[in-house]
Motif scaffolding. Structure first.
Motif, PDB file in Angstrom:
ATOM      1  N   LYS A 146     -83.979   4.479  72.866  1.00 21.98           N
ATOM      2  CA  LYS A 146     -82.720   3.798  72.529  1.00 21.98           C
ATOM      3  C   LYS A 146     -82.941   2.486  71.777  1.00 21.98           C
ATOM      4  CE  LYS A 146     -80.181   5.710  76.479  1.00 21.98           C
ATOM      5  NZ  LYS A 146     -79.388   5.402  77.691  1.00 21.98           N
ATOM      6  N   TRP A 147     -84.207   2.105  71.570  1.00 24.31           N
ATOM      7  CA  TRP A 147     -84.439   0.833  70.883  1.00 24.31           C
ATOM      8  C   TRP A 147     -83.922   0.874  69.455  1.00 24.31           C
ATOM      9  CZ3 TRP A 147     -87.489  -0.764  66.684  1.00 24.31           C
ATOM     10  CH2 TRP A 147     -88.289   0.229  66.101  1.00 24.31           C
TER      11      TRP A 147
ATOM     12  N   ASP B 280     -88.769   2.992  74.713  1.00 24.56           N
ATOM     13  CA  ASP B 280     -87.428   3.492  74.997  1.00 24.56           C
ATOM     14  C   ASP B 280     -86.823   4.023  73.706  1.00 24.56           C
ATOM     15  OD1 ASP B 280     -84.858   4.010  75.754  1.00 24.56           O
ATOM     16  OD2 ASP B 280     -84.500   2.065  76.691  1.00 24.56           O
TER      17      ASP B 280
ATOM     18  N   GLU C 121     -81.176   2.061  68.553  1.00 27.55           N
ATOM     19  CA  GLU C 121     -79.729   1.837  68.566  1.00 27.55           C
ATOM     20  C   GLU C 121     -79.381   0.354  68.670  1.00 27.55           C
ATOM     21  OE1 GLU C 121     -78.202   4.136  71.784  1.00 27.55           O
ATOM     22  OE2 GLU C 121     -79.128   6.014  71.098  1.00 27.55           O
TER      23      GLU C 121
ATOM     24  N   ARG D  31     -83.643  -5.476  67.227  1.00 27.71           N
ATOM     25  CA  ARG D  31     -84.803  -4.641  66.891  1.00 27.71           C
ATOM     26  C   ARG D  31     -85.956  -5.489  66.387  1.00 27.71           C
ATOM     27  NH1 ARG D  31     -81.145  -1.157  64.311  1.00 27.71           N
ATOM     28  NH2 ARG D  31     -81.929  -1.813  62.268  1.00 27.71           N
TER      29      ARG D  31
ATOM     30  N   MET E  24     -89.304   1.167  77.893  1.00 28.86           N
ATOM     31  CA  MET E  24     -88.454   1.957  78.775  1.00 28.86           C
ATOM     32  C   MET E  24     -88.726   1.620  80.237  1.00 28.86           C
ATOM     33  SD  MET E  24     -87.944   6.112  78.777  1.00 28.86           S
ATOM     34  CE  MET E  24     -89.704   6.416  78.854  1.00 28.86           C
TER      35      MET E  24
END
Length: 377
Positions: free
Chosen positions: A88-89, A86, A91, A97, A79
C-alpha cells in the motif's frame, strides 16, 4: 570463591546487557534512516505488550515493550517489524512516498540495514580499544616456555624453547594465537611447524581435550596443546593505535565464531553447545559478580555476537535483507514479492526452530529435565 548470582541480579544484569545493545543496534538503523530522509513510524525496544510509549515531534512512536529480547525500527512503507514492504506504500501521496523506505535508492536501503550490525561492531571496538589503552596488548612470543609431560605437545616432540611457527598452516604470531586456535579444536589432528635452533620442521600431533569447570560449576570441553608461555610480554598501547588493536581483537573473535559455527554445522561440535537468552542471562549475572570490567567486556562480546548473527543471510535478519539487495543489484530489479514471502516464512520457521533448540539447551544446562525425570520417577 566466586558466588553464583541471585535471581534478581541475573535479571537486572541481563536487562543491562541486552537493553543497551538492542538500543544501539536499532539506533544505527534509525540514524542512517534519518540521514537518508526516511521517516520512522515506530522505534521499539523489546517485543510484546507496551510498557511505556511517547510520540516525538517527527511522528515517531518510541516504545518500551515487556520482553527485551530484541527490538525494531518500523519505517514508513514497512508492513511489519521485519521490514517487509507494504504494497500500500504506492497509494501514499507523493510527499509521503518520498520519505518511505521502499522509495529510496538501493544503496541507501542497504546502508540503513547494514547500520545496525555495523554500530554493534563499532560499540565493541570502542570498548576493546579502551581496554587496550588501560591494560596494554599481550605480545608474548609463540614460544614454549614449558611443555607439560604427557601432553599433546610432548607427544609431538615439542621441547621447551621451541617457537610454534604455525598450526595447520595458520601463522602463530603470539602465544595468544596458539591458545585461541587450540581451545576450540579439542581432539583434532594438527600439523605443527616448529622452529628450533634456527631450523624449521613439521611435527604431526593431536590437540588434547580437557574437561574444565569455571568458578560457577559450569563444565566445558576445550583443546590444549600442553605448553605454557615464557615470561609474559605486555606492550603499552597508544590512543592512536588502540582502534587498530581493537579491530584485530574483534576480527579474532568473529573468526572464532565462524569456525565454531562451521564445526557445529559440520558435525564436529554438538548443537548442545548453542546457548540462547536464558544462558546469556545466566552468564550476564556471573559477569556482574566479577566486577564492572568483566561485565563491560562481556557486553562487548555480546555486541559482536549480535552484529555477527544479524549479518547471517537469513530472511527476517539484516543479512537476509542485504542478500535480497545483492540479488536486486545483480538482476537490476527487486526480488519478486512471492519469492520474498516464501523466504520470510522459511526464515521465520528457521529462527523459531533455532530458538526452541537453544531454549531446550538452556533448560538442559540448568538441570530442568533431570529434575523433571526425578519427579516423574
Amino acid at each position: 570463591m566466586i558466588q553464583n548470582p541471585g535471581f534478581l541480579l541475573t535479571i537486572l544484569a541481563f536487562v543491562a546487557v541486552i537493553g543497551p545493545l538492542v538500543f544501539v543496534h536499532e539506533m544505527g538503523h534509525y540514524l542512517v534512516g534519518r540521514w537518508c530522509g526516511v521517516k520512522a513510524d515506530a522505534f521499539s525496544i523489546g517485543f510484546g505488550p507496551e510498557l511505556a510509549a511517547w510520540v516525538d515531534r517527527r511522528g515517531t512512536r518510541w516504545r518500551i515493550a515487556a520482553f527485551p529480547l530484541g527490538g525494531y525500527v518500523k519505517f514508513k512503507g514497512d508492513m511489519n517489524a521485519a521490514s517487509q514492504t507494504d504494497p500500500k506504500w504506492l497509494e501514499l501521496s507523493a510527499a509521503e512516498r518520498s520519505e518511505s523506505f521502499p522509495a529510496k535508492p538501493l544503496w541507501q536501503r542497504a546502508a540503513i540495514v547494514a547500520a545496525g550490525p555495523a554500530i554493534n561492531f563499532l560499540f565493541a571496538i570502542l570498548i576493546l580499544a579502551a581496554f587496550a589503552v588501560a591494560y596494554g596488548e599481550s605480545r608474548t612470543p609463540a614460544i614454549a616456555g614449558q611443555v607439560q609431560p604427557g601432553s599433546a605437545a610432548a607427544a609431538a616432540g615439542i621441547e621447551a624453547g621451541d617457537r610454534i611457527v604455525s598450526l595447520n598452516g595458520r601463522e602463530m604470531g603470539t602465544f595468544d594465537d596458539i591458545r585461541l586456535y587450540a581451545q576450540i579444536r579439542p581432539g583434532e589432528p594438527v600439523a605443527i611447524l616448529v622452529e628450533r635452533d634456527g631450523a624449521q620442521f613439521t611435527r604431526q600431533g593431536q590437540i588434547g581435550a580437557v574437561e574444565e569447570k569455571d568458578g560457577f560449576g559450569n563444565s566445558f570441553r576445550i583443546g590444549r596443546l600442553g605448553i605454557a608461555p615464557g615470561d609474559p610480554v605486555i606492550e603499552p598501547v597508544s590512543l592512536w593505535r588502540a582502534p587498530i588493536v581493537a579491530i584485530d581483537r574483534t576480527g579474532d573473535i568473529v573468526r572464532t565464531m565462524v569456525e565454531t559455527l562451521g564445526q557445529i554445522i559440520g558435525g564436529g561440535r554438538s548443537v548442545k553447545e548453542l546457548g540462547g537468552p536464558l544462558k546469556i542471562a545466566e552468564v550476564s549475572g556471573q559477569a556482574a559478580t566479577l566486577g564492572v570490567e568483566s561485565f563491560v567486556f562481556f557486553m562487548a562480546l555480546i555486541s559482536i555476537n549480535l552484529g555477527f548473527i544479524n549479518l547471517l543471510p537469513i530472511p527476517m535478519l539484516d543479512g537476509g535483507h542485504l542478500l535480497f539487495y545483492g540479488l536486486e543489484a545483480i538482476q537490476r530489479r527487486p526480488v519478486s514479492p512471492q519469492v520474498q514471502e516464501w523466504a520470510y516464512r522459511s526464515g521465520l520457521a528457521l529462527l523459531l526452530t533455532v530458538m526452541m533448540l537453544v531454549t531446550f539447551n538452556d533448560l538442559s544446562s540448568f538441570g530442568l529435565w533431570e529434575r523433571l525425570s526425578d519427579l516423574i520417577g
